[in-house]
Write a protein that holds these residues in place. Structure first.
Motif, PDB file in Angstrom:
ATOM      1  N   ASP A  78       0.827  -1.206   0.000  1.00 41.70           N
ATOM      2  CA  ASP A  78       0.000   0.000   0.000  1.00 41.70           C
ATOM      3  C   ASP A  78       0.867   1.263   0.000  1.00 41.70           C
ATOM      4  N   ARG A  81       2.197   1.791  -3.435  1.00 44.54           N
ATOM      5  CA  ARG A  81       1.150   2.297  -4.315  1.00 44.54           C
ATOM      6  C   ARG A  81       0.864   3.776  -4.040  1.00 44.54           C
ATOM      7  N   ARG A 280      -7.654  -2.620  -3.205  1.00 43.80           N
ATOM      8  CA  ARG A 280      -6.516  -1.779  -2.874  1.00 43.80           C
ATOM      9  C   ARG A 280      -6.373  -0.662  -3.904  1.00 43.80           C
TER      10      ARG A 280
END
Length: 307
Positions: A78, A81, A280
């Motif tokens: 995460d 990203r 996500r």
């Protein structure tokens, strides 16, 4: 625990688990293996847990280490990203997209999609990992994976490409003149077959279907291979009948070195999908890759498959 692990420690820990090697992880991180080992021992002391089983030849996570990795990996993904998403604010996206695919799917990506992507986004690096085993793309740090439609994981966004797939039963004309041509799948039991070993170590069962009737066959023969290009070579040499991908056999079929048999028992089936987690934040590089994949599929549909 008095002090939280640093991002450097967490990143190093995840790299060791992924590589199953201190040395390989150290190479990735740009530090010495001894420094990395010292860092992990300090982390273990602060956590009060042993994270790795170490021997002179191998390293593997303990039960606690495996659980820690399972929980930490999504957090690191995460963060990557989020950083990539910030990078989208720049005029030309940069970063990397890491994709896991079996060899036939990787070939399909390399045929048209990857070249078009790199031409449009020269600042993004494509890391295409080719392996036959099915992996958990989230746990192993991949942005996306490729699988056939019949084996897609649940709760994933899936984008089709490349059209339908087909497995063909093939043999050399000389072999068939010598041994005869099977007319039904059960007649294969009287012929030597080129067996295919899956990445798991199991033998692949040949599957046939016609008019709703299914037949599964445990091939038997003088040779077992784990590469379909070699299986095609074996069939050309007359070592037996092979069951291979249409695309892999096509050059030999077009040249007359091989012919197909049992065509009405080998219909096409759902082809490849690029898939990624639906829950996500989609990193910029992956979003760009998906956009290019869709554009390529719309603009230049693949030739009809199978032939």
């Amino acid at each position: 625990m008095n002090q939280r692990p640093s991002l450097t420690e967490l990143t190093a820990f995840a790299a060791i688990v992924r590589h199953a090697s201190f040395r390989a992880a150290a190479d990735e991180l740009g530090m010495s293996a001894s420094t990395l080992s010292h860092m992990m021992r300090a982390l273990e002391q602060r956590l009060g847990l042993r994270l790795f089983h170490r021997t002179t030849r191998s390293v593997a996570p303990t039960e606690a280490g495996a659980r820690f990795f399972h929980n930490v990996s999504p957090v690191l993904s995460d963060l990557d990203r989020a950083l990539a998403d910030v990078g989208a604010l720049s005029e030309q996206p940069t970063g990397s997209v890491r994709i896991n695919a079996a060899e036939p799917a990787a070939r399909a990506l390399m045929d048209r999609i990857v070249p078009a992507f790199l031409e449009r986004y020269p600042g993004i690096h494509v890391d295409l990992v080719v392996e036959g085993r099915l992996v958990d793309i989230v746990a192993e740090g991949f942005d996306a994976g490729v699988r056939l439609g019949e084996s897609l994981p649940r709760d994933m966004v899936a984008v089709p490409f490349g059209g339908d797939c087909r497995l063909l039963c093939v043999a050399s004309p000389d072999y068939l003149r010598r041994a005869g041509t099977p007319r039904t799948p059960d007649e294969l039991a009287r012929h030597p077959c080129v067996r295919f070993r899956l990445p798991s170590g199991k033998m692949y069962r040949w599957e046939f279907k016609r008019h709703g009737q299914e037949f599964k066959f445990d091939a038997n023969g003088p040779i077992t291979l784990d590469n379909m290009d070699l299986m095609v070579d074996a069939a050309i040499k007359g070592l037996g009948i092979a069951f291979v991908w249409d695309d892999t056999a096509r050059p030999a079929l077009d040249s007359g070195k091989l012919v197909t048999i049992l065509d009405d028992w080998t219909p096409p089936f759902e082809g490849h999908y690029l898939y990624y987690p639906s829950h996500r934040l989609v990193p910029v590089a992956l979003r760009a890759f998906v956009d290019v994949l869709k554009d390529v599929e719309r603009q230049a549909p693949p030739p009809p498959r199978p032939r």
